[in-house]
Design a protein around this motif. Structure first.
Motif, PDB file in Angstrom:
ATOM      1  N   ALA A   1     -14.139 -10.425  64.743  1.00 43.06           N
ATOM      2  CA  ALA A   1     -14.623  -9.851  63.489  1.00 43.06           C
ATOM      3  C   ALA A   1     -14.407 -10.817  62.332  1.00 43.06           C
ATOM      4  N   ALA A   2     -13.475 -11.747  62.502  1.00 44.90           N
ATOM      5  CA  ALA A   2     -13.165 -12.721  61.454  1.00 44.90           C
ATOM      6  C   ALA A   2     -14.376 -13.586  61.131  1.00 44.90           C
ATOM      7  N   LYS A   3     -14.502 -13.959  59.864  1.00 43.43           N
ATOM      8  CA  LYS A   3     -15.645 -14.736  59.415  1.00 43.43           C
ATOM      9  C   LYS A   3     -15.462 -16.237  59.614  1.00 43.43           C
ATOM     10  N   SER A   4     -14.239 -16.680  59.874  1.00 38.11           N
ATOM     11  CA  SER A   4     -13.978 -18.114  59.971  1.00 38.11           C
ATOM     12  C   SER A   4     -13.368 -18.484  61.315  1.00 38.11           C
ATOM     13  N   LEU A   5     -13.334 -19.772  61.588  1.00 41.42           N
ATOM     14  CA  LEU A   5     -12.823 -20.299  62.836  1.00 41.42           C
ATOM     15  C   LEU A   5     -11.343 -19.970  63.013  1.00 41.42           C
ATOM     16  N   THR A   6     -10.983 -19.561  64.211  1.00 40.61           N
ATOM     17  CA  THR A   6      -9.587 -19.322  64.575  1.00 40.61           C
ATOM     18  C   THR A   6      -9.140 -20.404  65.559  1.00 40.61           C
ATOM     19  N   PRO A   7      -7.852 -20.459  65.906  1.00 44.44           N
ATOM     20  CA  PRO A   7      -7.397 -21.474  66.878  1.00 44.44           C
ATOM     21  C   PRO A   7      -7.623 -21.068  68.338  1.00 44.44           C
ATOM     22  N   SER A   8      -8.547 -20.176  68.577  1.00 38.97           N
ATOM     23  CA  SER A   8      -8.721 -19.613  69.921  1.00 38.97           C
ATOM     24  C   SER A   8      -9.079 -20.655  70.976  1.00 38.97           C
ATOM     25  N   PHE A   9      -9.784 -21.714  70.599  1.00 40.47           N
ATOM     26  CA  PHE A   9     -10.265 -22.679  71.596  1.00 40.47           C
ATOM     27  C   PHE A   9      -9.262 -23.779  71.919  1.00 40.47           C
ATOM     28  N   ASN A  10      -8.229 -23.902  71.107  1.00 42.72           N
ATOM     29  CA  ASN A  10      -7.321 -25.039  71.277  1.00 42.72           C
ATOM     30  C   ASN A  10      -6.683 -25.099  72.654  1.00 42.72           C
TER      31      ASN A  10
ATOM     32  N   VAL B   1     -20.095 -20.945  81.484  1.00 41.83           N
ATOM     33  CA  VAL B   1     -19.978 -20.282  80.181  1.00 41.83           C
ATOM     34  C   VAL B   1     -18.835 -19.281  80.315  1.00 41.83           C
ATOM     35  N   ALA B   2     -17.825 -19.394  79.463  1.00 40.17           N
ATOM     36  CA  ALA B   2     -16.659 -18.518  79.582  1.00 40.17           C
ATOM     37  C   ALA B   2     -16.267 -18.010  78.207  1.00 40.17           C
ATOM     38  N   GLY B   3     -15.957 -16.711  78.145  1.00 47.48           N
ATOM     39  CA  GLY B   3     -15.618 -16.155  76.837  1.00 47.48           C
ATOM     40  C   GLY B   3     -14.752 -14.929  76.898  1.00 47.48           C
ATOM     41  N   SER B   4     -14.160 -14.628  75.756  1.00 45.09           N
ATOM     42  CA  SER B   4     -13.233 -13.511  75.618  1.00 45.09           C
ATOM     43  C   SER B   4     -13.171 -13.126  74.151  1.00 45.09           C
ATOM     44  N   PRO B   5     -12.761 -11.908  73.854  1.00 42.51           N
ATOM     45  CA  PRO B   5     -12.445 -11.583  72.460  1.00 42.51           C
ATOM     46  C   PRO B   5     -11.170 -12.313  72.063  1.00 42.51           C
ATOM     47  N   ILE B   6     -10.926 -12.408  70.761  1.00 41.60           N
ATOM     48  CA  ILE B   6      -9.648 -12.970  70.325  1.00 41.60           C
ATOM     49  C   ILE B   6      -8.695 -11.833  69.989  1.00 41.60           C
ATOM     50  N   TYR B   7      -7.437 -12.022  70.326  1.00 44.15           N
ATOM     51  CA  TYR B   7      -6.365 -11.091  69.993  1.00 44.15           C
ATOM     52  C   TYR B   7      -5.338 -11.877  69.180  1.00 44.15           C
ATOM     53  N   VAL B   8      -5.100 -11.443  67.964  1.00 40.09           N
ATOM     54  CA  VAL B   8      -4.197 -12.169  67.058  1.00 40.09           C
ATOM     55  C   VAL B   8      -4.644 -13.635  66.955  1.00 40.09           C
ATOM     56  N   GLU B   9      -5.940 -13.830  66.795  1.00 41.06           N
ATOM     57  CA  GLU B   9      -6.581 -15.121  66.565  1.00 41.06           C
ATOM     58  C   GLU B   9      -6.555 -16.080  67.764  1.00 41.06           C
ATOM     59  N   LEU B  10      -6.165 -15.590  68.922  1.00 36.19           N
ATOM     60  CA  LEU B  10      -6.150 -16.435  70.110  1.00 36.19           C
ATOM     61  C   LEU B  10      -6.840 -15.720  71.264  1.00 36.19           C
ATOM     62  N   TYR B  11      -7.266 -16.507  72.268  1.00 39.79           N
ATOM     63  CA  TYR B  11      -7.659 -15.887  73.523  1.00 39.79           C
ATOM     64  C   TYR B  11      -6.448 -15.138  74.073  1.00 39.79           C
ATOM     65  N   PRO B  12      -6.634 -13.934  74.594  1.00 35.94           N
ATOM     66  CA  PRO B  12      -5.495 -13.212  75.169  1.00 35.94           C
ATOM     67  C   PRO B  12      -4.969 -13.901  76.419  1.00 35.94           C
ATOM     68  N   GLU B  13      -3.705 -13.697  76.686  1.00 33.60           N
ATOM     69  CA  GLU B  13      -3.055 -14.349  77.826  1.00 33.60           C
ATOM     70  C   GLU B  13      -3.748 -14.014  79.130  1.00 33.60           C
ATOM     71  N   ILE B  14      -4.286 -12.804  79.253  1.00 29.85           N
ATOM     72  CA  ILE B  14      -4.943 -12.393  80.494  1.00 29.85           C
ATOM     73  C   ILE B  14      -6.169 -13.270  80.773  1.00 29.85           C
ATOM     74  N   PHE B  15      -6.878 -13.677  79.727  1.00 30.09           N
ATOM     75  CA  PHE B  15      -8.033 -14.558  79.907  1.00 30.09           C
ATOM     76  C   PHE B  15      -7.578 -15.977  80.234  1.00 30.09           C
ATOM     77  N   ILE B  16      -6.598 -16.467  79.494  1.00 26.94           N
ATOM     78  CA  ILE B  16      -6.092 -17.826  79.710  1.00 26.94           C
ATOM     79  C   ILE B  16      -5.563 -17.983  81.136  1.00 26.94           C
ATOM     80  N   THR B  17      -4.772 -17.027  81.586  1.00 24.83           N
ATOM     81  CA  THR B  17      -4.207 -17.090  82.937  1.00 24.83           C
ATOM     82  C   THR B  17      -5.302 -17.148  83.988  1.00 24.83           C
ATOM     83  N   ASN B  18      -6.321 -16.301  83.824  1.00 25.20           N
ATOM     84  CA  ASN B  18      -7.390 -16.226  84.820  1.00 25.20           C
ATOM     85  C   ASN B  18      -8.306 -17.435  84.785  1.00 25.20           C
ATOM     86  N   ILE B  19      -8.602 -17.965  83.607  1.00 25.67           N
ATOM     87  CA  ILE B  19      -9.504 -19.115  83.565  1.00 25.67           C
ATOM     88  C   ILE B  19      -8.824 -20.340  84.168  1.00 25.67           C
ATOM     89  N   LYS B  20      -7.531 -20.502  83.928  1.00 29.71           N
ATOM     90  CA  LYS B  20      -6.812 -21.636  84.513  1.00 29.71           C
ATOM     91  C   LYS B  20      -6.701 -21.497  86.029  1.00 29.71           C
TER      92      LYS B  20
END
Length: 257
Positions: free
Chosen positions: A91-100, A54-73
């Protein structure tokens, strides 16, 4: 006994809160859980074989922040045979492109992502942008998150697939907006952060805990351009010594509300 690994990146404790809910849910289903701040997780030194991630992060500007992406990879290799949930807090009510990005990265690998979903949480960026979520709504958002974790956990363990992601076209457009924000807006906002010298006790806990080493409290402009605005320093200062535009920082405290 099956084992689960939970990794999270969290600045204001929203994501840590959800990660801990997942830990509780998995343990209630007789699954052993190890949970780590992803920045502190030593993948090379941990020889435990996990069945679930199970892996997660807040979104920054509708995406996972680079610090999370770098570390998960870096810390979850493509050849890791594991079944995974990726979640985001927003906080957004709708889906963002964070998981792509993670979905595209791990596609056709041994990391089998069968669930991607987001959790609405109180807005924690109101000192800089957007409107503060009324405190009266905090509890309902947290309660809804708890119920959603239970539902996701049951569906995940039953073998169901629940992949939520935006179109790749929207993802690539958002990546441009993300890059522009971190080139222009975020450094500009960070430059307006200062420290109240009458309150600061020079403990330097903020410097030590900064994930990007972007703080120098002895400088007239204490926040460096490498800041990602995770707000970990500001929201965890024991003296509430940080200021924005020379005004007292309104500390975010959703869990205690």
């Amino acid at each position: 006994m099956n084992k689960a690994l939970i990794l999270y990146f969290s600045g204001t404790r929203n994501t840590k809160y959800i990660a801990q809910l997942f830990k509780k849910a998995f343990e209630a289903r007789n699954i052993q859980v190890d949970i780590y701040d992803i920045l502190k997780y030593d993948a090379a030194g941990n020889k435990t074989k996990y069945d679930y991630l199970v892996a997660g992060s807040p979104i920054y500007v509708e995406l996972y922040p680079e610090i999370f992406i770098t570390n998960i990879k870096k810390k979850v290799a493509k050849n890791t045979k594991i079944k995974a949930i990726f979640f985001a807090t927003q906080a957004a009510k709708s889906l963002t492109p964070s998981f792509n990005e993670v979905y595209n990265y791990y596609k056709n690998s041994d990391v089998e992502i069968t669930c991607t979903d987001y959790f609405r949480m109180p807005n924690n960026f109101y000192n800089f942008l957007f409107t503060k979520t009324p405190v009266s709504q905090y509890r309902s958002l947290l309660d809804n998150a708890s119920k959603k974790v239970e539902l996701i956990t049951d569906e995940f363990l039953s073998g169901s697939r629940n992949i939520k992601k935006a179109s790749n076209a929207r993802y690539y457009f958002t990546k441009v907006m993300y890059a522009l924000s971190y080139k222009f807006y975020i450094p500009s906002a960070a430059g307006k952060v200062s420290i109240n010298s009458d309150r600061c006790v020079k403990c330097k806990a903020c410097e030590k805990n900064c994930p990007t080493k972007s703080l120098d409290i002895n400088s007239s402009t204490p926040v460096l351009k490498t800041c990602i605005m995770c707000q970990k320093c500001m929201n965890n200062c024991s003296q509430n010594a940080f200021m924005y535009k020379n005004k007292e920082f309104d500390v975010y405290k959703p869990i205690e509300s």
